[in-house]
Write an enzyme that holds these catalytic residues in place. Structure first.
Site, short mmCIF file in Angstrom:
data_model
loop_
_atom_site.label_atom_id
_atom_site.label_comp_id
_atom_site.label_asym_id
_atom_site.label_seq_id
_atom_site.Cartn_x
_atom_site.Cartn_y
_atom_site.Cartn_z
N ASP A 170 -94.28 -41.16 23.81
CA ASP A 170 -93.19 -42.10 24.09
C ASP A 170 -93.65 -43.10 25.16
O ASP A 170 -94.67 -43.74 24.98
CB ASP A 170 -91.95 -41.30 24.50
CG ASP A 170 -90.72 -42.15 24.74
OD1 ASP A 170 -90.19 -42.74 23.78
OD2 ASP A 170 -90.30 -42.26 25.90
N TYR A 282 -88.49 -49.40 32.71
CA TYR A 282 -88.11 -50.33 31.64
C TYR A 282 -87.67 -51.69 32.18
O TYR A 282 -87.67 -52.67 31.44
CB TYR A 282 -86.98 -49.73 30.81
CG TYR A 282 -87.39 -48.51 30.02
CD1 TYR A 282 -87.82 -48.62 28.71
CD2 TYR A 282 -87.35 -47.24 30.61
CE1 TYR A 282 -88.19 -47.49 27.98
CE2 TYR A 282 -87.72 -46.11 29.89
CZ TYR A 282 -88.15 -46.24 28.58
OH TYR A 282 -88.53 -45.13 27.88
N HIS A 337 -88.64 -37.28 17.19
CA HIS A 337 -89.31 -38.07 18.22
C HIS A 337 -90.01 -37.17 19.24
O HIS A 337 -91.04 -37.54 19.80
CB HIS A 337 -88.27 -38.95 18.92
CG HIS A 337 -88.82 -39.75 20.05
ND1 HIS A 337 -89.59 -40.88 19.87
CD2 HIS A 337 -88.70 -39.60 21.40
CE1 HIS A 337 -89.92 -41.39 21.04
NE2 HIS A 337 -89.40 -40.64 21.98
#
Length: 364
Positions: A170, A282, A337
């Site tokens: 990720d 982020y 995921h």
């Protein structure tokens, strides 16, 4: 036709594209914020007493101190002055395998790999900058990609190594790709789990609205404090749901998290301020992409859970064009995921095969 644009026209085009890009970012950020606000109001209307419940876990569950996973260690980086926490398994002096987790995770997401690979490697599962017991600088500028890349380089040197097998999942996969691009001499083999080459991601997301929607949290996280607040609602219901729900959690045939595993995540992220550092990763992303350099020159393995709720599988195959060496892609049809936790036995076997295969190729 075919003539180059004069410099003034080119500057106007670049400025226009930048304006459109940032308009997209902030417009979608606003949309995501509105959706989150509506969910908040719905929760308050249904269960007002439960909505704002937040339990800070005082003591870690026993699984976080399981000696079979390795030893808890700390290293302070000279340049940044930050102290990093990691768990290490395997004898010192063996080749280094460095593991980089994603969001919202921490070193514990690599528990199956710590046990598996310590026989032949010094396995180090890191808490990234801002996560868990690693220091969390207060300003979002401290989480730019160049800082995160430099962290890995400095940690490698602080551990007494000049190269490693680098594995990332990720967001940790994003960092792993960038370290491999910027410091290729430090990465002997690259293994990435459920994250495409960064250039593929930035190009694909702008051309495919479906991926733009799946990546909505990237835009939502641009807002100050509100994303952290939303995670705390209903005693971190969103965090639990990410790993356990039918839509985003570990698949039906996966190795589901135990109640103690969930408590481990809740213990780490329920601490005051524990979410700001991870989300700050982020908040600087859009100012750092796209990349100027693209090529990956070491052998690379990309593992992908086809039932990933956040990343479309088409990006996995496109990644091949950026790897200028042996590239192996394996897509697991029933996996989510959270691949290395979902299908640990299969993932570990695939990693072993790749590592042994590369060793055999070099001998030949």
């Amino acid at each position: 036709p075919g003539a180059a644009c004069p410099p003034p026209a080119r500057r106007v085009m670049v400025a226009a594209r930048a304006l459109l890009f940032w308009a997209l970012v902030y417009s979608y950020c606003g949309v995501c914020a509105c959706i989150a606000g509506l969910r908040l109001l719905w929760s308050i209307g249904r269960r007002p007493g439960e909505t704002f419940r937040w339990v800070v876990r005082e003591n870690p569950p026993a699984c976080l101190n399981d000696p079979s996973l390795g030893t808890h260690c700390y290293v302070r980086i000279k340049d940044s002055g930050l102290r990093f926490h990691y768990v290490a398994a395997g004898e010192r002096g063996k080749p280094l395998m460095l593991l980089l987790h994603g969001f919202p995770e921490f070193w514990y997401s690599w528990r199956h790999q710590l046990r598996e690979f310590k026989s032949e490697y010094r396995v180090v599962a890191l808490d990234l900058r801002g996560y868990g017991e690693t220091d969390a600088p207060p300003h979002k500028e401290n989480y730019k990609l160049d800082c995160l890349i430099a962290d890995i380089k400095d940690i490698l040197e602080s551990l007494g190594y000049n190269k490693c097998v680098l594995i990332g999942h990720d967001w940790g996969g994003m960092i792993a790709w960038l370290v491999a691009i910027c410091y290729p001499e430090m990465v002997t083999k690259l293994i990435v789990v459920n994250f495409p080459h960064p250039s593929v991601f930035t190009e694909y997301i702008l051309r495919h609205p479906s991926q733009l929607i799946k990546s909505g949290y990237y835009f939502f996280f641009q807002m100050p404090w509100f994303p952290e607040f939303m995670f705390t609602l209903n005693d971190f219901k969103v965090l639990k749901s990410l790993f356990t729900s039918q839509a985003t959690g570990i698949g039906r045939k996966g190795c589901r998290l135990t109640a103690e595993d969930i408590e481990a995540y809740l213990y780490v992220f329920s601490q005051p301020g524990a979410l700001t550092g991870p989300i700050n990763h982020y908040r600087t992303l859009f100012s750092c992409l796209p990349l100027q350099n693209h090529e990956v020159i070491m052998p690379t393995l990309l593992l992908w859970g086809e039932r990933d709720a956040f990343m479309e599988v088409e990006m996995a195959e496109i990644t091949r064009i950026y790897v200028k060496n042996h590239f192996r892609l394996t897509i697991l049809s029933e996996a989510s995921h959270w691949l290395q936790q979902d299908q640990p036995d299969i993932v570990n076997k695939l990693i072993w095969t790749f590592l042994k295969e590369e060793t055999k190729r070099k001998r030949e």
